[in-house]
Enzyme design. Sequence first.
Site, PDB file in Angstrom:
ATOM      1  N   ASP A 217       0.852  -1.186   0.000  1.00  0.00           N
ATOM      2  CA  ASP A 217       0.000   0.000   0.000  1.00  0.00           C
ATOM      3  C   ASP A 217       0.893   1.243   0.000  1.00  0.00           C
ATOM      4  O   ASP A 217       1.790   1.378   0.846  1.00  0.00           O
ATOM      5  CB  ASP A 217      -0.913   0.007   1.232  1.00  0.00           C
ATOM      6  CG  ASP A 217      -2.072   0.983   1.081  1.00  0.00           C
ATOM      7  OD1 ASP A 217      -3.182   0.519   0.783  1.00  0.00           O
ATOM      8  OD2 ASP A 217      -1.854   2.199   1.260  1.00  0.00           O
ATOM      9  N   ILE A 218       0.665   2.129  -0.964  1.00  0.00           N
ATOM     10  CA  ILE A 218       1.467   3.344  -1.059  1.00  0.00           C
ATOM     11  C   ILE A 218       1.106   4.289   0.084  1.00  0.00           C
ATOM     12  O   ILE A 218      -0.078   4.584   0.305  1.00  0.00           O
ATOM     13  CB  ILE A 218       1.253   4.044  -2.415  1.00  0.00           C
ATOM     14  CG1 ILE A 218       1.605   3.097  -3.562  1.00  0.00           C
ATOM     15  CG2 ILE A 218       2.090   5.326  -2.507  1.00  0.00           C
ATOM     16  CD1 ILE A 218       1.312   3.664  -4.934  1.00  0.00           C
ATOM     17  N   GLU A 260      -4.236   2.489  -4.760  1.00  0.00           N
ATOM     18  CA  GLU A 260      -2.799   2.416  -4.458  1.00  0.00           C
ATOM     19  C   GLU A 260      -2.394   1.072  -3.904  1.00  0.00           C
ATOM     20  O   GLU A 260      -1.320   0.928  -3.313  1.00  0.00           O
ATOM     21  CB  GLU A 260      -2.419   3.514  -3.460  1.00  0.00           C
ATOM     22  CG  GLU A 260      -3.000   3.345  -2.070  1.00  0.00           C
ATOM     23  CD  GLU A 260      -4.359   3.984  -1.890  1.00  0.00           C
ATOM     24  OE1 GLU A 260      -4.652   4.441  -0.780  1.00  0.00           O
ATOM     25  OE2 GLU A 260      -5.141   4.035  -2.856  1.00  0.00           O
TER      26      GLU A 260
END
Length: 358
Positions: A217-218, A260
Amino acid sequence: MDTDTSAIDQLAHLTAQRDRELLDVSLAQGVLELLGACSVGVYRVLGQEGADQHWLCSGLARRGKLTVSDPPWLDPDTMPFLEDFPSREEALVSRTLVQRALNETEDGASDEAATWLTVLTLHAELGQSGVLEVRSAQPLPLRDLRSMQTLLRVFGNFQNLLESSQRDSLTGLLNRQTFDATFLKASMPVQLSTEEAESEAERRGSQMNTFWLGVIDIDHFKLVNDRFGHLIGDEVLVLVARIMRQTFRHYDRLFRFGGEEFVVLLRGGTEKHALRVFERFRQNMQAYAFPQVGQVTVSLGFTGVHPHDTPTAAFSRADQAVYQAKHQGRNQTLCFENLVNQGVITTEGDRVGNIELF
């Protein structure tokens, strides 16, 4: 036998196949039946232009033998280079048909009955480029060559459609819809079909039958979109996918789940090995200078894939580790099993509570 009619029959059979990795095996077997050749091989190119490139056998059909392919976990360094097979390389580069008397010194050992080699290019806008190699007792007649070229054009169009339906349109990674089927197939016991596969399995042991599921996950991606706009946000996603391809191996499966969130199905190794690989990706992300944005980091959680595991259960475990990584300050890689052993997560069904995600 009417070659044109048989080619249409083979096309009908091929286009019923929905498994991308079995499509080349079906092509090799279908062409062997169509032409009555000694052998038919489908070879795909591994590696980027400007770097070392290798031949991957994605389907090899021989008369009287089972159709096989290279096992997916082979190290590219053990595979032949493009220049090791000049006829294949010539067809690939020139994008034209190559037909000549078989030279076993240049083109490799073959069935004793095979004296002619025909190589046709596999046109692919999406996926790996490659060639179809036919070894036969006689040169293929012009009628058969025309039928084969038509079959391969239609095959290429079908392959592109299949690839586009199973890949994320922005990043080119596998999409969420393909995850369940890929997970279930990849986690099944490996069926070895060649001596090379057996020796590789003996060398690496049972580790090649293990899998690790990583969820990426960004960090603060919403802020990227808010500050720089969605076009820059999309550019970040494309670059993240590129770093993933550069970090992980050709047989690891890479997905974009949307937004994301990305997923990696990592094959083989111990927990320490998986941690090292996922950490390398996190560090590659941290070190990359994203245009306009600067530094972008990720929070990553991973878990082992258990016998009789389900995609939902494995994803949930890795996702809990991601939540904990964000709770502990982001830009970290955490293993679900370690968190359970440490008492940070008490049961697989529990969620880590009160975590600020953005």
